[in-house]
Motif scaffolding. Structure first.
Motif, PDB file in Angstrom:
ATOM      1  N   GLU A  17     -73.141  90.484  69.663  1.00 57.99           N
ATOM      2  CA  GLU A  17     -73.035  91.923  69.911  1.00 57.99           C
ATOM      3  C   GLU A  17     -74.426  92.458  70.205  1.00 57.99           C
ATOM      4  O   GLU A  17     -75.373  92.166  69.489  1.00 57.99           O
ATOM      5  CB  GLU A  17     -72.465  92.646  68.690  1.00 57.99           C
ATOM      6  CG  GLU A  17     -70.995  92.465  68.511  1.00 57.99           C
ATOM      7  CD  GLU A  17     -70.425  93.337  67.386  1.00 57.99           C
ATOM      8  OE1 GLU A  17     -71.177  94.122  66.769  1.00 57.99           O
ATOM      9  OE2 GLU A  17     -69.224  93.229  67.146  1.00 57.99           O
ATOM     10  N   LEU A  18     -74.531  93.255  71.285  1.00 59.19           N
ATOM     11  CA  LEU A  18     -75.810  93.836  71.659  1.00 59.19           C
ATOM     12  C   LEU A  18     -75.921  95.297  71.239  1.00 59.19           C
ATOM     13  O   LEU A  18     -76.995  95.755  70.868  1.00 59.19           O
ATOM     14  CB  LEU A  18     -76.018  93.717  73.173  1.00 59.19           C
ATOM     15  CG  LEU A  18     -76.074  92.297  73.721  1.00 59.19           C
ATOM     16  CD1 LEU A  18     -76.107  92.315  75.229  1.00 59.19           C
ATOM     17  CD2 LEU A  18     -77.278  91.566  73.167  1.00 59.19           C
ATOM     18  N   VAL A  19     -74.830  96.018  71.341  1.00 60.67           N
ATOM     19  CA  VAL A  19     -74.790  97.445  71.004  1.00 60.67           C
ATOM     20  C   VAL A  19     -73.491  97.687  70.254  1.00 60.67           C
ATOM     21  O   VAL A  19     -72.442  97.186  70.656  1.00 60.67           O
ATOM     22  CB  VAL A  19     -74.837  98.322  72.282  1.00 60.67           C
ATOM     23  CG1 VAL A  19     -74.746  99.788  71.940  1.00 60.67           C
ATOM     24  CG2 VAL A  19     -76.095  98.028  73.094  1.00 60.67           C
ATOM     25  N   SER A  38     -86.727  97.561  73.230  1.00 61.95           N
ATOM     26  CA  SER A  38     -87.382  96.277  73.450  1.00 61.95           C
ATOM     27  C   SER A  38     -86.540  95.397  74.356  1.00 61.95           C
ATOM     28  O   SER A  38     -85.333  95.600  74.498  1.00 61.95           O
ATOM     29  CB  SER A  38     -87.590  95.562  72.114  1.00 61.95           C
ATOM     30  OG  SER A  38     -88.373  96.357  71.256  1.00 61.95           O
ATOM     31  N   SER A  39     -87.171  94.394  74.904  1.00 60.19           N
ATOM     32  CA  SER A  39     -86.480  93.428  75.753  1.00 60.19           C
ATOM     33  C   SER A  39     -85.381  92.725  74.967  1.00 60.19           C
ATOM     34  O   SER A  39     -85.588  92.302  73.830  1.00 60.19           O
ATOM     35  CB  SER A  39     -87.485  92.412  76.275  1.00 60.19           C
ATOM     36  OG  SER A  39     -86.858  91.471  77.098  1.00 60.19           O
ATOM     37  N   GLY A  40     -84.193  92.629  75.596  1.00 56.97           N
ATOM     38  CA  GLY A  40     -83.091  91.885  74.992  1.00 56.97           C
ATOM     39  C   GLY A  40     -82.202  92.651  74.045  1.00 56.97           C
ATOM     40  O   GLY A  40     -81.289  92.077  73.464  1.00 56.97           O
ATOM     41  N   VAL A  41     -82.437  93.961  73.887  1.00 59.32           N
ATOM     42  CA  VAL A  41     -81.611  94.720  72.938  1.00 59.32           C
ATOM     43  C   VAL A  41     -80.308  95.232  73.546  1.00 59.32           C
ATOM     44  O   VAL A  41     -79.442  95.706  72.825  1.00 59.32           O
ATOM     45  CB  VAL A  41     -82.381  95.900  72.287  1.00 59.32           C
ATOM     46  CG1 VAL A  41     -83.548  95.397  71.474  1.00 59.32           C
ATOM     47  CG2 VAL A  41     -82.814  96.916  73.329  1.00 59.32           C
TER      48      VAL A  41
END
Length: 134
Positions: A17-19, A38-41
């Motif tokens: 899960e990202l968000v 940040s990168s990858g969030v």
């Protein structure tokens, strides 16, 4: 109007899960959102989900029924896996009846009319992110 209601964005392979539980409403042309982190969030993943490129996840997204009313501008161009024809017609490659002549006209507008000849025609399958200058 764009409505994002309790949307959880998940990688297409369902591994992460990202968000989680994102909700927002954009109702007018003057509404805007700046997504930072940040990168990858998951910043790009949110846009891919809203645009319908990613189908994994949960929640409800409501967008205008006319896709021409939306414009998503990525940091880098999105290239698909597949033929040059599919690349040019994405996301409507399967339903399109565009002729080679019509595709050549589009390529002429962007000064790439020699591309089909250089890569072996509209049926050529390549890693387009490395073939085309991004």
């Amino acid at each position: 109007e764009i409505i994002v209601d309790k949307v959880t964005v998940v990688l297409p392979n369902w591994q992460r899960e990202l968000v989680t539980d994102l909700s927002l409403r954009l109702g007018t042309l003057s509404d805007s959102v700046l997504v930072v982190g940040s990168s990858g969030v998951g910043k790009t993943a949110i846009l891919r989900t809203i645009a319908g490129l990613w189908q994994s996840g949960r929640g409800r997204i409501s967008c205008p029924s006319d896709p021409s009313k939306l414009l998503f501008v990525p940091q880098t161009p999105y290239t698909t896996l597949g033929s040059l024809r599919e690349q040019l017609l994405y996301p409507n490659a399967i339903s399109s009846d565009a002729t080679n002549d019509q595709l050549l006209q589009v390529l002429e507008v962007v000064c790439l009319q020699s591309l089909p000849h250089r890569v072996g025609g509209f049926g050529a399958v390549m890693d387009w992110s490395t073939v085309l200058s991004l």
